[in-house]
Design a protein around this motif. Structure first.
Motif, PDB file in Angstrom:
ATOM      1  N   TYR A  86      23.132 -24.187  24.860  1.00  0.00           N
ATOM      2  CA  TYR A  86      23.333 -25.366  24.008  1.00  0.00           C
ATOM      3  C   TYR A  86      24.684 -25.298  23.293  1.00  0.00           C
ATOM      4  O   TYR A  86      25.397 -26.286  23.208  1.00  0.00           O
ATOM      5  CB  TYR A  86      22.227 -25.480  22.954  1.00  0.00           C
ATOM      6  CG  TYR A  86      20.834 -25.708  23.482  1.00  0.00           C
ATOM      7  CD1 TYR A  86      20.581 -26.460  24.631  1.00  0.00           C
ATOM      8  CD2 TYR A  86      19.740 -25.161  22.822  1.00  0.00           C
ATOM      9  CE1 TYR A  86      19.295 -26.658  25.099  1.00  0.00           C
ATOM     10  CE2 TYR A  86      18.441 -25.359  23.278  1.00  0.00           C
ATOM     11  CZ  TYR A  86      18.233 -26.110  24.424  1.00  0.00           C
ATOM     12  OH  TYR A  86      16.963 -26.299  24.880  1.00  0.00           O
ATOM     13  N   ILE A  89      27.858 -26.211  25.600  1.00  0.00           N
ATOM     14  CA  ILE A  89      27.963 -27.482  26.327  1.00  0.00           C
ATOM     15  C   ILE A  89      29.365 -28.045  26.103  1.00  0.00           C
ATOM     16  O   ILE A  89      29.892 -28.056  24.997  1.00  0.00           O
ATOM     17  CB  ILE A  89      26.865 -28.472  25.871  1.00  0.00           C
ATOM     18  CG1 ILE A  89      25.512 -27.985  26.402  1.00  0.00           C
ATOM     19  CG2 ILE A  89      27.167 -29.892  26.358  1.00  0.00           C
ATOM     20  CD1 ILE A  89      24.314 -28.782  25.940  1.00  0.00           C
ATOM     21  N   LYS A 108      27.443 -29.064  31.330  1.00  0.00           N
ATOM     22  CA  LYS A 108      27.259 -30.452  30.896  1.00  0.00           C
ATOM     23  C   LYS A 108      26.005 -30.654  30.055  1.00  0.00           C
ATOM     24  O   LYS A 108      26.021 -31.450  29.121  1.00  0.00           O
ATOM     25  CB  LYS A 108      27.208 -31.377  32.100  1.00  0.00           C
ATOM     26  CG  LYS A 108      28.534 -31.493  32.814  1.00  0.00           C
ATOM     27  CD  LYS A 108      28.442 -32.530  33.886  1.00  0.00           C
ATOM     28  CE  LYS A 108      29.805 -33.115  34.135  1.00  0.00           C
ATOM     29  NZ  LYS A 108      29.721 -34.234  35.048  1.00  0.00           N
ATOM     30  N   GLU A 109      24.931 -29.983  30.417  1.00  0.00           N
ATOM     31  CA  GLU A 109      23.691 -30.133  29.649  1.00  0.00           C
ATOM     32  C   GLU A 109      22.796 -28.930  29.890  1.00  0.00           C
ATOM     33  O   GLU A 109      22.975 -28.196  30.855  1.00  0.00           O
ATOM     34  CB  GLU A 109      22.970 -31.436  29.994  1.00  0.00           C
ATOM     35  CG  GLU A 109      22.603 -31.577  31.461  1.00  0.00           C
ATOM     36  CD  GLU A 109      22.021 -32.948  31.786  1.00  0.00           C
ATOM     37  OE1 GLU A 109      20.777 -33.041  31.843  1.00  0.00           O
ATOM     38  OE2 GLU A 109      22.801 -33.888  31.987  1.00  0.00           O
ATOM     39  N   ASP A 111      18.493 -27.553  28.911  1.00  0.00           N
ATOM     40  CA  ASP A 111      17.212 -27.677  28.224  1.00  0.00           C
ATOM     41  C   ASP A 111      16.436 -26.389  28.457  1.00  0.00           C
ATOM     42  O   ASP A 111      16.992 -25.420  28.971  1.00  0.00           O
ATOM     43  CB  ASP A 111      16.449 -28.944  28.648  1.00  0.00           C
ATOM     44  CG  ASP A 111      16.078 -28.968  30.126  1.00  0.00           C
ATOM     45  OD1 ASP A 111      15.854 -27.892  30.733  1.00  0.00           O
ATOM     46  OD2 ASP A 111      15.986 -30.077  30.696  1.00  0.00           O
TER      47      ASP A 111
END
Length: 155
Positions: A86, A89, A108-109, A111
């Motif tokens: 996180y 990013i 880019k992302e 989770d």
């Protein structure tokens, strides 16, 4: 022997209300305790000292002698927790997959289950004579990789 669980609980107490997060705690059979913390904007030495003193105040050297090292997750070291994904990013990372592919690209992302890296690849578009360098998103599950680490750039 000092238990890892005990040290983790002490560290979690100290972390409460702070923007730091725990990366890793290791306790060797010889009671060498290593605590790694991280923060989105870096780790301050003063905070490492404060955490070290806090841990020492909760452990009793009279009962069990130990060696304690508190520091930040090393730059250029593989990520160990999702929070590190996180925090990085938008930055360039290196990913080594379990099948041996090494890719560099922009994170880019992320989770809890996966993360996406934009990688430059030569792609031949329909009707084109030659492949063109384009950014392609690659999605990885954390179980599919050996490591991900932040790439330090001196550009």
């Amino acid at each position: 022997m000092i238990e890892k669980k005990t040290v983790c609980q002490i560290v979690e107490e100290w972390l409460e209300g702070k923007d730091y997060f725990l990366v890793e705690v290791t306790v060797s059979p010889e009671d060498r305790i290593v605590v790694e913390i991280d923060h989105a904007e870096g780790v301050w030495i003063e905070d490492c000292v404060e955490l070290s003193r806090y841990i020492e105040s909760k452990l009793n050297r009279e009962e069990e002698d130990y060696e304690l090292e508190v520091g930040s997750a090393g730059i250029g070291q593989p990520f160990k927790v999702v929070q590190q994904y996180y925090n990085h990013i938008g930055r360039e990372v290196e990913v080594l997959t379990k099948d041996g592919r090494k890719l560099n690209g922009v994170l880019k992302e992320a989770d809890e289950a996966k993360f996406v890296v934009g990688v430059e690849k030569k792609v031949k578009e329909e009707g084109a004579k030659r492949p063109k360098l384009m950014e392609v998103d690659e999605t990885f599950g954390y179980d599919d990789i050996k490591y991900t680490k932040y790439l330090i750039s001196f550009k």
